[in-house]
Design a protein around this motif. Structure first.
Motif, PDB file in Angstrom:
ATOM      1  N   ALA A  67       0.822  -1.219   0.000  1.00 36.04           N
ATOM      2  CA  ALA A  67       0.000   0.000   0.000  1.00 36.04           C
ATOM      3  C   ALA A  67       0.853   1.265   0.000  1.00 36.04           C
ATOM      4  O   ALA A  67       0.427   2.297  -0.504  1.00 36.04           O
ATOM      5  CB  ALA A  67      -0.928   0.010   1.200  1.00 36.04           C
ATOM      6  N   LYS A  70       6.584   4.227   4.760  1.00 33.55           N
ATOM      7  CA  LYS A  70       6.707   5.212   5.828  1.00 33.55           C
ATOM      8  C   LYS A  70       8.191   5.538   5.969  1.00 33.55           C
ATOM      9  O   LYS A  70       9.016   4.632   6.059  1.00 33.55           O
ATOM     10  CB  LYS A  70       6.140   4.670   7.140  1.00 33.55           C
ATOM     11  CG  LYS A  70       4.640   4.414   7.059  1.00 33.55           C
ATOM     12  CD  LYS A  70       4.084   3.858   8.350  1.00 33.55           C
ATOM     13  CE  LYS A  70       2.580   3.610   8.199  1.00 33.55           C
ATOM     14  NZ  LYS A  70       1.985   3.113   9.442  1.00 33.55           N
ATOM     15  N   THR A  85       4.607   9.808   5.044  1.00 27.43           N
ATOM     16  CA  THR A  85       3.919   8.593   4.615  1.00 27.43           C
ATOM     17  C   THR A  85       3.643   8.724   3.134  1.00 27.43           C
ATOM     18  O   THR A  85       3.116   9.742   2.680  1.00 27.43           O
ATOM     19  CB  THR A  85       2.599   8.401   5.391  1.00 27.43           C
ATOM     20  OG1 THR A  85       2.902   8.286   6.787  1.00 27.43           O
ATOM     21  CG2 THR A  85       1.870   7.149   4.939  1.00 27.43           C
ATOM     22  N   ASP A  87       1.607   7.088   0.192  1.00 28.02           N
ATOM     23  CA  ASP A  87       0.467   6.202  -0.034  1.00 28.02           C
ATOM     24  C   ASP A  87       0.401   5.642  -1.449  1.00 28.02           C
ATOM     25  O   ASP A  87      -0.655   5.197  -1.880  1.00 28.02           O
ATOM     26  CB  ASP A  87      -0.840   6.942   0.271  1.00 28.02           C
ATOM     27  CG  ASP A  87      -0.972   7.284   1.745  1.00 28.02           C
ATOM     28  OD1 ASP A  87      -0.518   6.488   2.585  1.00 28.02           O
ATOM     29  OD2 ASP A  87      -1.516   8.359   2.048  1.00 28.02           O
ATOM     30  N   TYR A 111       4.117  -0.782   4.284  1.00 30.64           N
ATOM     31  CA  TYR A 111       2.869  -1.273   4.850  1.00 30.64           C
ATOM     32  C   TYR A 111       2.013  -1.814   3.723  1.00 30.64           C
ATOM     33  O   TYR A 111       2.103  -1.388   2.566  1.00 30.64           O
ATOM     34  CB  TYR A 111       2.153  -0.210   5.694  1.00 30.64           C
ATOM     35  CG  TYR A 111       1.678   1.005   4.950  1.00 30.64           C
ATOM     36  CD1 TYR A 111       0.365   1.088   4.508  1.00 30.64           C
ATOM     37  CD2 TYR A 111       2.529   2.074   4.704  1.00 30.64           C
ATOM     38  CE1 TYR A 111      -0.079   2.212   3.834  1.00 30.64           C
ATOM     39  CE2 TYR A 111       2.088   3.189   4.031  1.00 30.64           C
ATOM     40  CZ  TYR A 111       0.789   3.259   3.596  1.00 30.64           C
ATOM     41  OH  TYR A 111       0.355   4.367   2.921  1.00 30.64           O
ATOM     42  N   ASP A 112       1.201  -2.811   4.076  1.00 33.30           N
ATOM     43  CA  ASP A 112       0.413  -3.487   3.048  1.00 33.30           C
ATOM     44  C   ASP A 112      -1.039  -3.046   3.047  1.00 33.30           C
ATOM     45  O   ASP A 112      -1.441  -2.180   3.837  1.00 33.30           O
ATOM     46  CB  ASP A 112       0.548  -5.010   3.180  1.00 33.30           C
ATOM     47  CG  ASP A 112      -0.098  -5.581   4.424  1.00 33.30           C
ATOM     48  OD1 ASP A 112      -0.853  -4.865   5.116  1.00 33.30           O
ATOM     49  OD2 ASP A 112       0.133  -6.765   4.705  1.00 33.30           O
ATOM     50  N   SER A 113      -1.819  -3.664   2.187  1.00 32.84           N
ATOM     51  CA  SER A 113      -3.224  -3.285   2.018  1.00 32.84           C
ATOM     52  C   SER A 113      -4.064  -3.570   3.263  1.00 32.84           C
ATOM     53  O   SER A 113      -5.169  -3.056   3.396  1.00 32.84           O
ATOM     54  CB  SER A 113      -3.811  -3.994   0.798  1.00 32.84           C
ATOM     55  OG  SER A 113      -3.610  -5.389   0.913  1.00 32.84           O
ATOM     56  N   GLU A 114      -3.557  -4.392   4.175  1.00 34.48           N
ATOM     57  CA  GLU A 114      -4.250  -4.655   5.444  1.00 34.48           C
ATOM     58  C   GLU A 114      -3.692  -3.787   6.572  1.00 34.48           C
ATOM     59  O   GLU A 114      -3.960  -4.011   7.736  1.00 34.48           O
ATOM     60  CB  GLU A 114      -4.134  -6.136   5.791  1.00 34.48           C
ATOM     61  CG  GLU A 114      -4.852  -7.021   4.775  1.00 34.48           C
ATOM     62  CD  GLU A 114      -4.731  -8.498   5.103  1.00 34.48           C
ATOM     63  OE1 GLU A 114      -4.354  -8.838   6.244  1.00 34.48           O
ATOM     64  OE2 GLU A 114      -5.017  -9.304   4.211  1.00 34.48           O
ATOM     65  N   ASN A 115      -2.863  -2.798   6.201  1.00 33.41           N
ATOM     66  CA  ASN A 115      -2.234  -1.858   7.117  1.00 33.41           C
ATOM     67  C   ASN A 115      -1.254  -2.526   8.083  1.00 33.41           C
ATOM     68  O   ASN A 115      -1.011  -2.029   9.180  1.00 33.41           O
ATOM     69  CB  ASN A 115      -3.258  -1.007   7.867  1.00 33.41           C
ATOM     70  CG  ASN A 115      -2.692   0.360   8.226  1.00 33.41           C
ATOM     71  OD1 ASN A 115      -1.781   0.850   7.568  1.00 33.41           O
ATOM     72  ND2 ASN A 115      -3.227   0.963   9.267  1.00 33.41           N
ATOM     73  N   LEU A 116      -0.704  -3.657   7.693  1.00 35.12           N
ATOM     74  CA  LEU A 116       0.362  -4.292   8.464  1.00 35.12           C
ATOM     75  C   LEU A 116       1.671  -3.626   8.060  1.00 35.12           C
ATOM     76  O   LEU A 116       1.970  -3.505   6.869  1.00 35.12           O
ATOM     77  CB  LEU A 116       0.420  -5.791   8.181  1.00 35.12           C
ATOM     78  CG  LEU A 116      -0.825  -6.592   8.582  1.00 35.12           C
ATOM     79  CD1 LEU A 116      -0.715  -8.024   8.091  1.00 35.12           C
ATOM     80  CD2 LEU A 116      -1.010  -6.551  10.091  1.00 35.12           C
ATOM     81  N   THR A 117       2.441  -3.194   9.034  1.00 34.08           N
ATOM     82  CA  THR A 117       3.676  -2.457   8.757  1.00 34.08           C
ATOM     83  C   THR A 117       4.884  -3.312   9.110  1.00 34.08           C
ATOM     84  O   THR A 117       4.922  -3.950  10.158  1.00 34.08           O
ATOM     85  CB  THR A 117       3.709  -1.148   9.576  1.00 34.08           C
ATOM     86  OG1 THR A 117       2.554  -0.382   9.251  1.00 34.08           O
ATOM     87  CG2 THR A 117       4.946  -0.340   9.263  1.00 34.08           C
TER      88      THR A 117
END
Length: 128
Positions: A67, A70, A85, A87, A111-117
């Motif tokens: 996604a 950062k 950030t 995006d 960070y990915d599409s599931e907001n896991l960083t």
């Protein structure tokens, strides 16, 4: 003695006393306010990185799952602050501006599409 006078310009009249009060009052000291002769020198730097191919567990990550990124910066390797950030997963570089003289550390997280960083990348150091 009167401390004000009327200044007329066209049809407009202004009271000099009001002007002086608005500027902090009238003083007999006519010296100008000190001017900073040496404003701080500001620097900038460009950071570039590559998109990740794997997650931390070793499994692959497709580009469509990424996604964004950062960007972290600080004057201590142990204390980095988020400064930007991004995006857009296709953006693989950024410019950091308005940096004052000193030694700075930089790191990137994805960070990915599931907001896991992810954890931070290896830290790089730059001195200005």
């Amino acid at each position: 003695m009167n401390n004000f006078s009327i200044i007329r310009s066209g049809s407009c009249a202004a009271c000099l006393m009001s002007l002086l009060v608005g500027c902090g009052g009238g003083s007999s000291d006519s010296s100008p306010a000190p001017v900073n002769q040496n404003p701080p020198v500001l620097y900038s730097t460009n950071l570039n990185w590559v998109a990740p191919e794997n997650r931390m567990d070793g499994s692959s990550i497709s580009f469509s799952e990424v996604a964004g990124y950062k960007v972290y910066m600080g004057q201590s390797r142990a204390k980095l602050n988020l400064v930007k950030t991004i995006d857009d997963p296709q953006v693989l570089s950024t410019e950091i501006i308005d940096i004052t003289k000193g030694k700075y550390y930089f790191a990137i997280a994805v960070y990915d599409s599931e907001n896991l960083t992810s954890p931070l990348s290896k830290t790089i150091v730059r001195e200005f």
